[in-house]
Design an enzyme around this catalytic site. Structure first.
Site, mmCIF file in Angstrom:
data_model
loop_
_atom_site.group_PDB
_atom_site.id
_atom_site.type_symbol
_atom_site.label_atom_id
_atom_site.label_comp_id
_atom_site.label_asym_id
_atom_site.label_seq_id
_atom_site.Cartn_x
_atom_site.Cartn_y
_atom_site.Cartn_z
ATOM 1 N N THR A 180 5.009 0.812 6.053
ATOM 2 C CA THR A 180 5.219 -0.049 5.041
ATOM 3 C C THR A 180 5.653 -1.386 5.912
ATOM 4 O O THR A 180 6.693 -1.067 6.721
ATOM 5 C CB THR A 180 5.937 -0.046 3.933
ATOM 6 O OG1 THR A 180 4.875 0.666 2.988
ATOM 7 C CG2 THR A 180 6.581 -1.234 3.226
ATOM 8 N N ARG B 290 -2.548 3.163 -8.674
ATOM 9 C CA ARG B 290 -0.956 3.418 -8.663
ATOM 10 C C ARG B 290 -0.481 2.274 -8.000
ATOM 11 O O ARG B 290 -0.722 1.530 -6.817
ATOM 12 C CB ARG B 290 -0.815 4.793 -7.875
ATOM 13 C CG ARG B 290 0.726 4.928 -7.500
ATOM 14 C CD ARG B 290 1.224 4.570 -6.041
ATOM 15 N NE ARG B 290 2.306 5.064 -5.926
ATOM 16 C CZ ARG B 290 3.078 4.438 -4.642
ATOM 17 N NH1 ARG B 290 2.480 3.346 -3.878
ATOM 18 N NH2 ARG B 290 4.195 4.884 -4.257
ATOM 19 N N VAL B 291 0.711 1.877 -8.324
ATOM 20 C CA VAL B 291 1.460 0.597 -7.741
ATOM 21 C C VAL B 291 2.951 1.053 -7.544
ATOM 22 O O VAL B 291 3.470 1.712 -8.375
ATOM 23 C CB VAL B 291 1.569 -0.594 -8.750
ATOM 24 C CG1 VAL B 291 2.123 -1.655 -8.417
ATOM 25 C CG2 VAL B 291 -0.089 -1.109 -9.282
ATOM 26 N N GLY B 292 3.200 1.027 -6.186
ATOM 27 C CA GLY B 292 4.511 1.228 -5.890
ATOM 28 C C GLY B 292 5.684 0.483 -5.740
ATOM 29 O O GLY B 292 5.515 -0.667 -6.798
ATOM 30 N N ASP B 293 6.675 0.452 -4.999
ATOM 31 C CA ASP B 293 7.806 -0.671 -5.030
ATOM 32 C C ASP B 293 7.388 -1.851 -4.660
ATOM 33 O O ASP B 293 8.137 -2.612 -4.780
ATOM 34 C CB ASP B 293 9.215 0.078 -4.595
ATOM 35 C CG ASP B 293 8.784 0.518 -3.209
ATOM 36 O OD1 ASP B 293 7.711 1.220 -2.850
ATOM 37 O OD2 ASP B 293 9.459 -0.161 -2.290
ATOM 38 N N THR C 4 11.238 0.327 2.296
ATOM 39 C CA THR C 4 10.282 1.364 2.483
ATOM 40 C C THR C 4 10.439 2.675 1.989
ATOM 41 O O THR C 4 11.991 2.982 1.969
ATOM 42 C CB THR C 4 9.755 0.955 4.007
ATOM 43 O OG1 THR C 4 8.735 2.088 4.228
ATOM 44 C CG2 THR C 4 10.924 1.804 4.688
ATOM 45 N N GLY C 5 9.616 3.536 1.929
ATOM 46 C CA GLY C 5 9.773 4.726 1.368
ATOM 47 C C GLY C 5 9.063 5.176 0.308
ATOM 48 O O GLY C 5 7.841 4.482 0.032
ATOM 49 N N GLY D 233 7.769 4.938 -3.360
ATOM 50 C CA GLY D 233 7.794 3.817 -4.318
ATOM 51 C C GLY D 233 8.461 4.450 -5.657
ATOM 52 O O GLY D 233 9.169 3.719 -6.372
HETATM 53 N N1 ASP Z 1 6.950 2.157 -0.265
HETATM 54 C C1 ASP Z 1 5.577 2.099 -0.413
HETATM 55 C C2 ASP Z 1 4.829 2.871 -1.589
HETATM 56 O O1 ASP Z 1 5.430 3.709 -2.107
HETATM 57 C C3 ASP Z 1 5.079 3.158 0.865
HETATM 58 C C4 ASP Z 1 5.926 3.153 2.076
HETATM 59 O O2 ASP Z 1 7.160 2.552 2.273
HETATM 60 O O3 ASP Z 1 5.674 3.599 3.183
HETATM 61 O O4 ASP Z 1 3.933 2.113 -1.858
#
Ligand code: ASP
Length: 282
Positions: free
Chosen positions: A142, A170-173, A193-194, A196
């Site tokens: 990300t 699906r929706v992340g952070d 990042t990480g 979500g």
């Molecule tokens: N944070 C992002 C999500 O969960 C993925 C990522 O940071 O690699 O959609």
């Protein structure tokens, strides 16, 4: 480079949007051209941008399939509509109206399809926990940026293709203010990042801002939030970059793969890159 030009007196919002745009076009990250594929073999991107000025402006999009410059689409939500977050078909329509819509061939290539096919073959079940999968397969990049300008405005932007083989829709952070990003003048701008699902539950970016508001320094604030997320969900799931209202820059993460960061200041003629966790930053 456009971002360096903007550092000579540009505004924070342009800086973060242009920095993220460059990474979306690059194709090496999990955003824009490089976005990973979901369970149906489609690209579905999320992005959000925030300007920490007097009204905490936010623009975000989710589940976007036909855009490379997704952060620019998020900025359009902020500047051309009175909404905060637009998803799916509505976001695609906005992209069409402002010339950002591209066919999926711009985003999906043979390498991605081959990787998708081999992953899907080995998937034990279509309901396998996506957060486990994301840990197993690795998070793929990300992109995010934070900036402070001469007028004291802070801005943050985050863009992603999300987690690989995620459930469609699906929706992340990354498009959720307070989770994947936050910017508030006089306090800080943060991008995350990480995984979500964990970052949303911890409201990680907003949590950093609240700590700083309470008097905690920026380095301690990002570290405390990463430690908090680790204590709840274990390691390997979050990375943060942040800048405060005085221009102090910090980062913290609980996995080595999130070690790639870069920074610059007005007056510098280059961007300094930290590739590995132990590289100095800033
Ligand atoms: N944070 C992002 C999500 O969960 C993925 C990522 O940071 O690699 O959609």
């Amino acid at each position: 480079m456009q971002v360096l030009r903007l550092l000579r007196g540009g505004n924070a919002l342009d800086m973060v949007v242009e920095a993220v745009t460059a990474m979306e076009i690059d194709g090496s990250y999990d955003a824009g051209k490089g976005s990973v594929l979901n369970l149906y073999g489609e690209v579905e991107q999320d992005a959000g941008v925030m300007w920490g000025g007097k009204d905490l402006s936010v623009g975000a999009v989710a589940s976007v399939k036909h855009v490379v410059n997704t952060i620019r689409l998020a900025r359009l939500v902020m500047e051309k509509t009175d909404h905060v977050l637009i998803t799916g078909d509505g976001a695609e329509e906005l992209a069409k109206q402002f010339g950002l819509w591209v066919p999926s061939t711009e985003l999906i290539n043979e390498t991605k399809i081959n990787r998708y096919k081999s992953l899907i073959r080995n998937l034990r079940s279509r309901y396998e926990k996506n957060t486990d999968l994301a840990r197993k397969l690795g998070l793929l990049g990300t992109v995010g940026a934070v900036a402070l300008d001469r007028d004291g405005n802070l801005a943050a932007a985050t863009s992603t293709g999300g987690t690989i083989l995620k459930w469609p829709g699906r929706v992340g952070d990354s498009p959720i203010p307070g989770a994947g990003y936050w910017a508030e003048n006089g306090v800080c701008a943060v991008s995350a990042t990480g995984i979500g699902e964990f970052i949303i539950r911890a409201m990680a970016s907003f949590r950093v801002a609240m700590l700083i508001k309470g008097g905690v320094g920026i380095n301690d604030a990002v570290r405390q939030v990463v430690n908090y997320v680790t204590s709840l969900f274990g390691p390997g799931n979050i990375g943060l970059i942040a800048i405060d209202g005085s221009g102090n820059v910090a980062s913290a993460f609980n996995t080595e793969v999130m070690g790639g960061r870069a920074w610059s200041r007005e007056g510098m003629d280059k961007v300094v890159v930290a590739h590995f966790p132990d590289d100095p930053f800033p």
